[in-house]
Every structure is written in C-alpha cells, then in structure tokens.
Write a protein that holds these residues in place. Sequence first.
Motif, mmCIF file in Angstrom:
data_model
loop_
_atom_site.group_PDB
_atom_site.id
_atom_site.type_symbol
_atom_site.label_atom_id
_atom_site.label_comp_id
_atom_site.label_asym_id
_atom_site.label_seq_id
_atom_site.Cartn_x
_atom_site.Cartn_y
_atom_site.Cartn_z
ATOM 1 N N MET A 109 33.886 -46.925 -25.512
ATOM 2 C CA MET A 109 32.831 -46.014 -24.871
ATOM 3 C C MET A 109 31.808 -46.029 -26.169
ATOM 4 O O MET A 109 32.145 -46.068 -27.123
ATOM 5 N N GLU A 110 30.594 -46.143 -25.251
ATOM 6 C CA GLU A 110 29.358 -46.246 -26.250
ATOM 7 C C GLU A 110 28.925 -44.851 -26.630
ATOM 8 O O GLU A 110 28.652 -44.032 -25.445
ATOM 9 N N TYR A 111 28.608 -44.542 -27.831
ATOM 10 C CA TYR A 111 28.166 -43.438 -28.102
ATOM 11 C C TYR A 111 26.632 -43.533 -28.801
ATOM 12 O O TYR A 111 26.692 -44.478 -29.567
ATOM 13 N N GLU A 112 25.582 -42.737 -28.618
ATOM 14 C CA GLU A 112 24.509 -42.651 -29.180
ATOM 15 C C GLU A 112 24.268 -41.888 -30.505
ATOM 16 O O GLU A 112 24.953 -40.518 -30.341
ATOM 17 N N PHE A 113 23.753 -42.110 -31.437
ATOM 18 C CA PHE A 113 23.741 -41.403 -32.688
ATOM 19 C C PHE A 113 22.342 -41.341 -33.220
ATOM 20 O O PHE A 113 21.629 -42.303 -33.359
ATOM 21 N N LEU A 114 21.713 -40.164 -33.703
ATOM 22 C CA LEU A 114 20.472 -39.950 -34.292
ATOM 23 C C LEU A 114 20.569 -39.380 -35.572
ATOM 24 O O LEU A 114 21.203 -38.172 -35.740
ATOM 25 N N PHE A 115 20.691 -40.241 -36.470
ATOM 26 C CA PHE A 115 20.952 -40.010 -38.045
ATOM 27 C C PHE A 115 19.639 -39.737 -38.739
ATOM 28 O O PHE A 115 18.619 -40.274 -38.585
ATOM 29 N N VAL A 116 19.646 -38.535 -39.594
ATOM 30 C CA VAL A 116 18.632 -38.337 -40.590
ATOM 31 C C VAL A 116 18.883 -39.189 -41.763
ATOM 32 O O VAL A 116 19.941 -39.093 -42.186
ATOM 33 N N VAL A 117 17.927 -40.156 -42.144
ATOM 34 C CA VAL A 117 18.391 -41.199 -43.205
ATOM 35 C C VAL A 117 17.489 -40.987 -44.434
ATOM 36 O O VAL A 117 16.192 -40.468 -44.098
ATOM 37 N N GLU A 118 17.740 -41.513 -45.422
ATOM 38 C CA GLU A 118 16.743 -41.773 -46.491
ATOM 39 C C GLU A 118 17.101 -43.244 -47.147
ATOM 40 O O GLU A 118 18.028 -44.066 -46.775
ATOM 41 N N GLY A 119 16.338 -43.616 -48.044
ATOM 42 C CA GLY A 119 16.300 -45.062 -48.674
ATOM 43 C C GLY A 119 15.662 -46.135 -47.860
ATOM 44 O O GLY A 119 15.639 -47.281 -48.331
ATOM 45 N N ILE A 120 15.397 -46.047 -46.559
ATOM 46 C CA ILE A 120 14.424 -46.933 -45.991
ATOM 47 C C ILE A 120 13.218 -46.097 -45.146
ATOM 48 O O ILE A 120 13.415 -45.043 -44.930
ATOM 49 N N SER A 121 12.419 -47.054 -44.782
ATOM 50 C CA SER A 121 11.177 -46.516 -44.364
ATOM 51 C C SER A 121 10.621 -47.090 -43.161
ATOM 52 O O SER A 121 10.959 -48.386 -43.137
ATOM 53 N N VAL A 122 9.808 -46.443 -42.273
ATOM 54 C CA VAL A 122 8.974 -47.278 -41.166
ATOM 55 C C VAL A 122 8.008 -48.243 -41.787
ATOM 56 O O VAL A 122 7.566 -49.019 -40.917
ATOM 57 N N ASP A 123 7.649 -47.895 -42.928
ATOM 58 C CA ASP A 123 6.763 -48.924 -43.815
ATOM 59 C C ASP A 123 7.401 -50.393 -43.914
ATOM 60 O O ASP A 123 6.583 -50.962 -44.537
ATOM 61 N N ASP A 124 8.725 -50.352 -43.993
ATOM 62 C CA ASP A 124 9.304 -51.367 -44.685
ATOM 63 C C ASP A 124 9.874 -52.373 -43.224
ATOM 64 O O ASP A 124 10.430 -51.999 -42.765
ATOM 65 N N ASP A 125 8.937 -53.458 -43.166
ATOM 66 C CA ASP A 125 9.123 -54.116 -41.869
ATOM 67 C C ASP A 125 10.391 -54.898 -42.005
ATOM 68 O O ASP A 125 11.119 -54.936 -41.027
ATOM 69 N N GLN A 126 10.935 -55.170 -43.275
ATOM 70 C CA GLN A 126 12.174 -55.744 -43.324
ATOM 71 C C GLN A 126 13.377 -54.750 -42.608
ATOM 72 O O GLN A 126 14.213 -55.230 -41.901
ATOM 73 N N ALA A 127 13.392 -53.752 -43.233
ATOM 74 C CA ALA A 127 14.369 -52.727 -42.587
ATOM 75 C C ALA A 127 14.401 -52.107 -41.062
ATOM 76 O O ALA A 127 15.249 -52.297 -40.337
ATOM 77 N N VAL A 128 13.120 -52.210 -40.607
ATOM 78 C CA VAL A 128 12.569 -51.881 -39.122
ATOM 79 C C VAL A 128 13.219 -53.297 -38.450
ATOM 80 O O VAL A 128 13.852 -53.075 -37.438
ATOM 81 N N GLY A 129 13.052 -54.449 -38.938
ATOM 82 C CA GLY A 129 13.363 -55.712 -38.149
ATOM 83 C C GLY A 129 14.931 -55.742 -38.180
ATOM 84 O O GLY A 129 15.555 -55.922 -36.983
ATOM 85 N N ILE A 130 15.661 -55.382 -39.359
ATOM 86 C CA ILE A 130 17.173 -55.285 -39.369
ATOM 87 C C ILE A 130 17.457 -54.257 -38.330
ATOM 88 O O ILE A 130 18.639 -54.510 -37.537
ATOM 89 N N VAL A 131 17.019 -53.117 -38.346
ATOM 90 C CA VAL A 131 17.633 -52.138 -37.161
ATOM 91 C C VAL A 131 17.369 -52.386 -35.997
ATOM 92 O O VAL A 131 18.301 -52.241 -35.154
ATOM 93 N N PHE A 132 16.160 -53.201 -35.623
ATOM 94 C CA PHE A 132 15.923 -53.709 -34.476
ATOM 95 C C PHE A 132 16.845 -54.683 -33.936
ATOM 96 O O PHE A 132 17.312 -54.911 -32.820
ATOM 97 N N ASP A 133 16.934 -55.791 -34.878
ATOM 98 C CA ASP A 133 17.544 -57.034 -34.502
ATOM 99 C C ASP A 133 18.808 -57.149 -34.396
ATOM 100 O O ASP A 133 19.807 -57.483 -33.468
ATOM 101 N N GLN A 134 19.673 -56.224 -35.369
ATOM 102 C CA GLN A 134 21.014 -56.077 -35.631
ATOM 103 C C GLN A 134 21.514 -55.212 -34.844
ATOM 104 O O GLN A 134 22.851 -55.031 -34.507
#
Length: 295
Positions: free
Chosen positions: A1-26
């Motif tokens: 079964m698939e579950y959705e998670f909304l995490f509060v996170v630190e250490g990455i930022s929306v200003d970090d294009d690489q991190a945003v890309g990893i989140v989206f692509d992977q």
Amino acid sequence: MEYEFLFVVEGISVDDDQAVGIVFDQFDGLLTRHRDRHLLDVAETGADAIEAAHRIVARLRRALPGLRIIRLDPELVGVGDIAERTERSRQNVLQWVGGERRGDQPFPEPEGSVGRSQVWRWAEVNQWLNLIDVGDGSSAPLREEALLIDLMLPQWQRDLDEGLPLVKILCAQDEWRAERTAVMQTLEHALGQPETVRTMCALPWSEPDRLTVVCAVVQDRLSAVLDQIAPDDASALLAVRGEDTTLHLLGVASRALPHAVPVSELGLGSGATVGDLLLVLSSRSVAPTTPLALA
C-alpha cells in the motif's frame, strides 16, 4: 500500500537546485518552503505506514546525506480547508462534522483548536472522506502512527549516521511466542557486537540501508518465513537459536539474487523447516555470507 508523507526537514533548501532535482527525479516528490520551514512531500509503499516510513527515510538519507528529517507535519485543516479540498460548501462540511450526514460514520475527533475554530489532521479527515467516496483516495499516517514515526525518526537517523542499517524485527505472536521473544532478546544483544554488524554488512542486501530480521524457531516452515518477507524486501536476515541456544544469523531471499543458493539445491523441499535448514548447513560448506533463496 502506498502512503504519503509530509516531513518537516532541514539540511536542504528550495534554493538548492540539485536537492530539488533529486527529490523530483528520484522520489517524484516536492520540496517547498512555508515561512521558515521546509516541507518534503513524498510517498512510499509498505505493509503499513511505519514500514513505509522506515523505507523512505533510508532512501532519502542515502540520496540526500545532508538531509535531516525533523518530524511529520500534522497538516491541520479547518472547515474552510476541508471545503476547499473537497469542493464542497462550508455548510456541507459542518453537516459532516455535526453528524447530520453519514451518522453511521462519525467524523474524526478534532486535533485541537486554533482560536475559536476546530482543526483536524488531514490524514484522518481524508480517511473518513474516502469511506464516503469524497476523499482523494490517498493514505497517510494516522495520529498514532504519526506519533510513533516521530518517536523513531531520531534513532533511525542516528543508526544511518553510524553506517548501520535500519533494522526491522519481525516476531510472530503464536504458540512459540516465548521462544521467539528469547531469539529477539538474544538478537538485540548481538546487534551491539561489532562482529555481528560485520556479518550483516557482508551479506548482499536488496536495500543496503534497511534490514528486515525474522525471528524464527526451529519448528517454523521455511514457507512461513518467506511469507513474512514483504514483497519489496527481496532479502532478509533469519535469526534462530539452535539446540545449544547459539544464535544463528542466515541471509535469506524471497527470490533469486546474485550468488544466492536455492534451498532446493540443498535437498530441502516445500515442507522443510528452519531446523532442517540448520541441520543441512551444519554438514554443507556454504559460506556464511551466501544468501539462501527460499522460493
């Protein structure tokens, strides 16, 4: 079964294009910023919400080493939010809340109040809405599950920081409960020993940052052990105590893996037990790091 998670996170930022890309692509996920908080919206499969969270935390930390997952966001919603998400009127939502409609399915209890308005966890509201075919069909951790995940997040991440896999121990509750509990207690002590950790790390796992351990007794059929391994976990660790109470740790697989030895090649049939497997291994030259394919 698939579950959705909304995490509060630190250490990455929306200003970090690489991190945003990893989140989206992977992860097909979304990283957003709300005021001074970063929120990470991702989904994962599992037998339950805890297992899915266990898996997604390991995957996220492997892909984004600098990420720190603080907690789950409860995603609190009021009457207006529910009306907007369901495209219903506020009056309609108030009727749901007041039990004027669907009295056979009581509306969830509120999480609290903001000012003079009640608020609810969206996951619990959405679960209720799904029962009346108004929800979006998704699933997310409910209150008790979310609290447990929040409690476990620090330990999970400490283990990953130390290079240890996230361990999930399965201990069936049946007539052999006392014996399985003894196996689990012996295992928990062994996990603190460097030699045990080295043995575990030498085995070829399907997910290197996650490890499922099945606490077994010699009477268990191998087919019963196989049934406990989740479909997404191709490999697991079988923990069992022999007749001399020595703890045996065996790498097992639910399907063919590289270098895995099918138990059928050891002369074991469909009705074989864990005890049969230990007996065969005692007289065969199978390396301790060789996984055994149970299927």
